[in-house]
Design a protein around this motif. Structure first.
Motif, PDB file in Angstrom:
ATOM      1  N   LEU A   1       5.731   7.733  -0.775  1.00 38.25           N
ATOM      2  CA  LEU A   1       6.733   8.475  -0.024  1.00 38.25           C
ATOM      3  C   LEU A   1       7.890   8.769  -0.968  1.00 38.25           C
ATOM      4  O   LEU A   1       8.358   7.879  -1.672  1.00 38.25           O
ATOM      5  CB  LEU A   1       7.251   7.638   1.147  1.00 38.25           C
ATOM      6  N   MET A   2       8.328  10.019  -0.996  1.00 37.16           N
ATOM      7  CA  MET A   2       9.412  10.363  -1.910  1.00 37.16           C
ATOM      8  C   MET A   2      10.532  11.035  -1.142  1.00 37.16           C
ATOM      9  O   MET A   2      10.316  12.027  -0.452  1.00 37.16           O
ATOM     10  CB  MET A   2       8.894  11.300  -3.003  1.00 37.16           C
ATOM     11  N   ASP A   3      11.744  10.498  -1.254  1.00 37.48           N
ATOM     12  CA  ASP A   3      12.890  11.057  -0.538  1.00 37.48           C
ATOM     13  C   ASP A   3      13.775  11.839  -1.501  1.00 37.48           C
ATOM     14  O   ASP A   3      14.529  11.254  -2.271  1.00 37.48           O
ATOM     15  CB  ASP A   3      13.693   9.932   0.125  1.00 37.48           C
ATOM     16  N   GLU A   4      13.684  13.140  -1.447  1.00 39.22           N
ATOM     17  CA  GLU A   4      14.430  14.039  -2.324  1.00 39.22           C
ATOM     18  C   GLU A   4      14.534  13.486  -3.750  1.00 39.22           C
ATOM     19  O   GLU A   4      15.620  13.304  -4.264  1.00 39.22           O
ATOM     20  CB  GLU A   4      15.850  14.263  -1.769  1.00 39.22           C
ATOM     21  N   PRO A   5      13.384  13.237  -4.371  1.00 38.92           N
ATOM     22  CA  PRO A   5      13.444  12.528  -5.662  1.00 38.92           C
ATOM     23  C   PRO A   5      14.080  13.361  -6.770  1.00 38.92           C
ATOM     24  O   PRO A   5      14.568  12.799  -7.733  1.00 38.92           O
ATOM     25  CB  PRO A   5      11.973  12.255  -5.969  1.00 38.92           C
TER      26      PRO A   5
ATOM     27  N   LEU B   1       3.880  11.872   0.756  1.00 42.47           N
ATOM     28  CA  LEU B   1       4.822  12.460   1.703  1.00 42.47           C
ATOM     29  C   LEU B   1       6.120  12.698   0.936  1.00 42.47           C
ATOM     30  O   LEU B   1       6.696  11.773   0.376  1.00 42.47           O
ATOM     31  CB  LEU B   1       5.064  11.514   2.884  1.00 42.47           C
ATOM     32  N   PHE B   2       6.535  13.932   0.903  1.00 44.14           N
ATOM     33  CA  PHE B   2       7.611  14.332   0.013  1.00 44.14           C
ATOM     34  C   PHE B   2       8.725  14.984   0.832  1.00 44.14           C
ATOM     35  O   PHE B   2       8.511  15.986   1.506  1.00 44.14           O
ATOM     36  CB  PHE B   2       7.032  15.329  -1.003  1.00 44.14           C
ATOM     37  N   VAL B   3       9.914  14.404   0.809  1.00 46.64           N
ATOM     38  CA  VAL B   3      11.035  14.959   1.562  1.00 46.64           C
ATOM     39  C   VAL B   3      11.923  15.763   0.624  1.00 46.64           C
ATOM     40  O   VAL B   3      12.233  15.328  -0.481  1.00 46.64           O
ATOM     41  CB  VAL B   3      11.864  13.830   2.215  1.00 46.64           C
TER      42      VAL B   3
ATOM     43  N   GLU C   1       0.824  -1.220   0.000  1.00 49.90           N
ATOM     44  CA  GLU C   1       0.000   0.000   0.000  1.00 49.90           C
ATOM     45  C   GLU C   1       0.852   1.261   0.000  1.00 49.90           C
ATOM     46  O   GLU C   1       0.374   2.325  -0.349  1.00 49.90           O
ATOM     47  CB  GLU C   1      -0.923   0.020   1.225  1.00 49.90           C
ATOM     48  N   ILE C   2       2.083   1.113   0.440  1.00 53.53           N
ATOM     49  CA  ILE C   2       2.951   2.290   0.509  1.00 53.53           C
ATOM     50  C   ILE C   2       4.079   2.148  -0.501  1.00 53.53           C
ATOM     51  O   ILE C   2       4.863   1.197  -0.449  1.00 53.53           O
ATOM     52  CB  ILE C   2       3.533   2.455   1.923  1.00 53.53           C
ATOM     53  N   GLY C   3       4.138   3.084  -1.432  1.00 52.87           N
ATOM     54  CA  GLY C   3       5.217   3.073  -2.418  1.00 52.87           C
ATOM     55  C   GLY C   3       6.304   4.043  -2.008  1.00 52.87           C
ATOM     56  O   GLY C   3       6.039   5.042  -1.344  1.00 52.87           O
ATOM     57  N   VAL C   4       7.530   3.737  -2.375  1.00 55.24           N
ATOM     58  CA  VAL C   4       8.642   4.614  -2.022  1.00 55.24           C
ATOM     59  C   VAL C   4       9.442   4.963  -3.275  1.00 55.24           C
ATOM     60  O   VAL C   4       9.770   4.089  -4.065  1.00 55.24           O
ATOM     61  CB  VAL C   4       9.583   3.943  -0.991  1.00 55.24           C
ATOM     62  N   VAL C   5       9.728   6.242  -3.450  1.00 55.68           N
ATOM     63  CA  VAL C   5      10.627   6.680  -4.524  1.00 55.68           C
ATOM     64  C   VAL C   5      11.907   7.146  -3.861  1.00 55.68           C
ATOM     65  O   VAL C   5      11.880   8.009  -2.985  1.00 55.68           O
ATOM     66  CB  VAL C   5      10.001   7.824  -5.343  1.00 55.68           C
ATOM     67  N   PHE C   6      13.019   6.545  -4.276  1.00 52.43           N
ATOM     68  CA  PHE C   6      14.273   6.832  -3.589  1.00 52.43           C
ATOM     69  C   PHE C   6      15.018   8.005  -4.205  1.00 52.43           C
ATOM     70  O   PHE C   6      14.810   8.373  -5.363  1.00 52.43           O
ATOM     71  CB  PHE C   6      15.158   5.585  -3.591  1.00 52.43           C
ATOM     72  N   GLN C   7      15.917   8.538  -3.379  1.00 55.38           N
ATOM     73  CA  GLN C   7      16.655   9.743  -3.731  1.00 55.38           C
ATOM     74  C   GLN C   7      17.313   9.694  -5.106  1.00 55.38           C
ATOM     75  O   GLN C   7      17.144  10.574  -5.915  1.00 55.38           O
ATOM     76  CB  GLN C   7      17.711   9.999  -2.655  1.00 55.38           C
ATOM     77  N   ASP C   8      18.087   8.620  -5.375  1.00 53.96           N
ATOM     78  CA  ASP C   8      18.799   8.584  -6.653  1.00 53.96           C
ATOM     79  C   ASP C   8      18.172   7.544  -7.582  1.00 53.96           C
ATOM     80  O   ASP C   8      18.845   6.928  -8.385  1.00 53.96           O
ATOM     81  CB  ASP C   8      20.268   8.257  -6.429  1.00 53.96           C
ATOM     82  N   ALA C   9      16.857   7.349  -7.433  1.00 53.87           N
ATOM     83  CA  ALA C   9      16.096   6.399  -8.230  1.00 53.87           C
ATOM     84  C   ALA C   9      16.395   4.949  -7.845  1.00 53.87           C
ATOM     85  O   ALA C   9      15.516   4.109  -7.842  1.00 53.87           O
ATOM     86  CB  ALA C   9      16.284   6.591  -9.729  1.00 53.87           C
ATOM     87  N   SER C  10      17.675   4.655  -7.492  1.00 59.04           N
ATOM     88  CA  SER C  10      18.041   3.291  -7.099  1.00 59.04           C
ATOM     89  C   SER C  10      17.521   2.239  -8.072  1.00 59.04           C
ATOM     90  O   SER C  10      16.981   1.216  -7.662  1.00 59.04           O
ATOM     91  CB  SER C  10      17.540   2.962  -5.693  1.00 59.04           C
ATOM     92  N   LEU C  11      17.689   2.483  -9.353  1.00 64.82           N
ATOM     93  CA  LEU C  11      17.331   1.460 -10.339  1.00 64.82           C
ATOM     94  C   LEU C  11      18.406   0.385 -10.304  1.00 64.82           C
ATOM     95  O   LEU C  11      19.557   0.654  -9.977  1.00 64.82           O
ATOM     96  CB  LEU C  11      17.264   2.075 -11.741  1.00 64.82           C
TER      97      LEU C  11
ATOM     98  N   GLN D   1      15.155   9.130 -12.917  1.00 59.24           N
ATOM     99  CA  GLN D   1      14.237   9.517 -11.861  1.00 59.24           C
ATOM    100  C   GLN D   1      12.792   9.200 -12.268  1.00 59.24           C
ATOM    101  O   GLN D   1      11.999   8.713 -11.473  1.00 59.24           O
ATOM    102  CB  GLN D   1      14.405  11.015 -11.602  1.00 59.24           C
ATOM    103  N   ARG D   2      12.463   9.481 -13.534  1.00 59.33           N
ATOM    104  CA  ARG D   2      11.106   9.184 -14.005  1.00 59.33           C
ATOM    105  C   ARG D   2      10.843   7.686 -14.005  1.00 59.33           C
ATOM    106  O   ARG D   2       9.744   7.235 -13.690  1.00 59.33           O
ATOM    107  CB  ARG D   2      10.909   9.756 -15.409  1.00 59.33           C
ATOM    108  N   ALA D   3      11.876   6.922 -14.358  1.00 53.08           N
ATOM    109  CA  ALA D   3      11.722   5.467 -14.330  1.00 53.08           C
ATOM    110  C   ALA D   3      11.486   4.992 -12.892  1.00 53.08           C
ATOM    111  O   ALA D   3      10.667   4.109 -12.644  1.00 53.08           O
ATOM    112  CB  ALA D   3      12.953   4.789 -14.924  1.00 53.08           C
ATOM    113  N   GLY D   4      12.199   5.618 -11.950  1.00 55.13           N
ATOM    114  CA  GLY D   4      12.020   5.264 -10.544  1.00 55.13           C
ATOM    115  C   GLY D   4      10.600   5.564 -10.076  1.00 55.13           C
ATOM    116  O   GLY D   4      10.002   4.790  -9.328  1.00 55.13           O
ATOM    117  N   ILE D   5      10.067   6.678 -10.549  1.00 53.63           N
ATOM    118  CA  ILE D   5       8.692   7.039 -10.183  1.00 53.63           C
ATOM    119  C   ILE D   5       7.710   6.070 -10.841  1.00 53.63           C
ATOM    120  O   ILE D   5       6.772   5.588 -10.199  1.00 53.63           O
ATOM    121  CB  ILE D   5       8.395   8.500 -10.597  1.00 53.63           C
TER     122      ILE D   5
END
Ligand SMILES: Nc1ncnc2c1ncn2[C@@H]1O[C@H](COP(=O)(O)OP(=O)(O)OP(=O)(O)O)[C@@H](O)[C@H]1O
Ligand SMILES: [Mg+2]
Lengths: 213, 260
Positions: free
Chosen positions: A158-162, A190-192, A78-88, A142-146
């Motif tokens: 949740l997005m950490d400095e995306p 939630l956007f950091v 239920e909770i998605g996370v987008v990481f700072q450097d996409a982390s692909l 970054q778009r791919a990560g999103i």
């Protein structure tokens, strides 16, 4: 859409030299259903720590987090996370990166393809599906990560400095895309960020974290 | 990205240096300044190479050595990678086996050669076992370390997407370990030939190492030079083949410094 409730969160880290770092002190926060909340604060104030606790990646030393009325004890779909450097994953193509969550969830192949086509189109990644992350620009990554997060259709994101790793212009484009996206699919976000302008521009509400206690 | 390299004046200087060195060797030996017992002239080495091929001395020994190397090496690769996979899947297994592997790895391999000869004879088998022992741990530990050093951010992504243990190992830790796996394979390729030549020199019925020690006994310096050069070339080729396989497997996604 769910609401996120964090109640009196405390988090300590044991640093390498044995010293205790008080990363989060008495953090109480409520994010309403469908609300876009941004957290701003200086480096090291515990933004990522808080986000990872909400994501279920870290456990709080005290206090608890609820998604609607369910206590968060670990990660959930239920909770998605987008990481700072996409982390692909560098060894997967963009398409297979975006499909990762659906693979682990064992989504049927035809449905995977449908959803992939939709989000690849939406995130403007057409023509780059079969490229590897190292062959793409930072903004595209970054778009791919999103896309990888959206394709799972989580209720909260949740997005950490995306957008911290991309140049100013790309950043503006990505911000506008995020606003459009939000209008299209109402989600709790939630956007950091450490950029106050970005926070004010994007969010319904901005929360300021003070430097380390 | 294969770039055409231009020949620079440094390259020309390097070639000139080599030619001069060879010419001097030829002159020094021909004129008797240096005894033939110590150094063979390029001409003598070449003649001996041709002779050993024509008389059929070289080929069977070369093939024997290559067979020993490849069988030992591929056994080591298969076993090393399999154990690495099992350890990554079942950390308890590593906890249990690690100390034993470390102990066997710590034994100087050359010191157990006499024992291996006793157990497996002086032929093919003892060489294969020796190469296996020489290389299996390099492959195993490089792979396992690579898997353990999987970037935490990838593991977080896996967690967020609810990947199970099996998916984490096969979709994340193993791909993440591939570069260090290949490092292990390259290290092992370089040692494999050293190991086999050494053991053939100690005791064998054939092989390049056997030819080398035979030449030493006969004070045939030309033959010794020839075998040393041959072994070096094979060793370099072997490493380059692994290099090529690595390139084919992961050049698409691996970012090299010179590409950035
Ligand atoms: N694994 C860890 N071990 C020890 N201390 C940690 C660890 N992770 C974070 N910390 C400490 O906790 C504090 C908060 O870290 P956090 O990463 O949450 O900050 P942040 O607000 O996200 O900073 P930034 O804007 O630089 O990303 C920092 O002082 C950091 O040094
Ligand atoms: Mg952070």
């Amino acid at each position: 859409m769910p609401a996120i409730k964090a109640n009196k969160i405390e988090k300590y880290y044991q640093s390498a030299d044995g010293e205790m770092v008080h990363a989060l002190k008495d953090v109480t926060l409520e994010i309403k259903d469908g609300e876009f909340v941004a957290i701003v604060g200086p480096s090291g104030c515990g933004k990522s720590t808080f986000l990872e606790i909400v994501a279920g990646l870290l456990s709080a030393d005290q206090g608890e987090v609820f998604l609607d009325d369910k206590k968060i004890t670990g990660t959930s779909r239920e909770i998605g996370v987008v990481f700072q450097d996409a982390s692909l994953f560098p060894w997967r193509t963009i398409k297979r990166n975006i499909a990762f969550g659906m693979e682990t969830a064992k989504v049927p192949k035809e449905e995977q393809e449908e959803r992939l086509a939709h989000y690849i189109e939406m995130m403007n990644l057409k023509g780059f599906e079969h490229k590897f992350p190292s062959q793409l620009s930072g903004g595209m990554r970054q778009r791919a990560g999103i896309a990888r997060t959206l394709v799972m259709n989580p209720q909260a994101i949740l997005m950490d400095e995306p957008f911290s790793a991309v140049d100013h212009l790309t950043r503006c484009t990505l911000q506008d895309e995020l606003i459009k996206l939000r209008e299209a699919e109402k989600k709790t976000i939630l956007f950091v960020t450490h950029d106050i302008n970005e926070a004010v521009y994007l969010a319904d509400r901005v929360i300021l974290f003070s430097p380390r206690p | 990205m294969v770039k055409k390299r231009k020949i620079t004046w440094i390259n020309i200087l390097q070639i000139v240096t080599i030619v001069l060195l060879l010419a001097y060797m030829q002159y020094a030996v021909d004129s008797g300044k240096i005894s033939k017992i110590f150094i063979a002239s390029p001409k003598m080495i070449w003649d001996d190479a041709v002779k050993s091929i024509k008389t059929g001395v070289l080929l069977p020994n070369l093939i024997l050595t290559l067979q020993e190397v490849f069988v030992g090496y591929f056994l080591a690769a298969a076993v090393g990678i399999s154990i690495a996979l099992l350890w990554t899947l079942f950390p308890k297994l590593e906890e249990y086996m690690d100390v034993f592997c470390q102990a066997i790895m710590a034994v100087p391999k050359t010191a157990i050669l006499p024992l291996l000869i006793l157990w497996f004879g002086i032929g093919f088998q003892s060489k294969v076992v020796l190469i296996f022992l020489f290389t299996v741990f390099q492959i195993l530990y490089n792979t396992v370390t690579g898997a353990k050093q999987t970037d935490i951010k990838y593991l977080k992504v896996a967690k967020v997407f609810q990947a199970n243990r099996l998916q984490i190992v096969f979709h994340i830790m193993i791909p993440a370990a591939i570069p260090s796996l290949f490092n292990g394979l390259k290290l092992a390729a370089a040692t494999a030939l050293t190991g086999v030549v050494f053991s053939e020199m100690q005791s064998a019925k054939g092989g390049l190492g056997y030819l080398l020690s035979e030449a030493q006994n006969l004070l045939n310096s030309a033959r010794m030079f020839f075998i040393i050069i041959l072994v070096t070339v094979i060793s370099v080729l072997f490493v380059q083949i692994i290099h090529l396989i690595e390139y084919l497997v992961c050049h698409k996604w691996q970012q090299k410094i010179h590409d950035v």
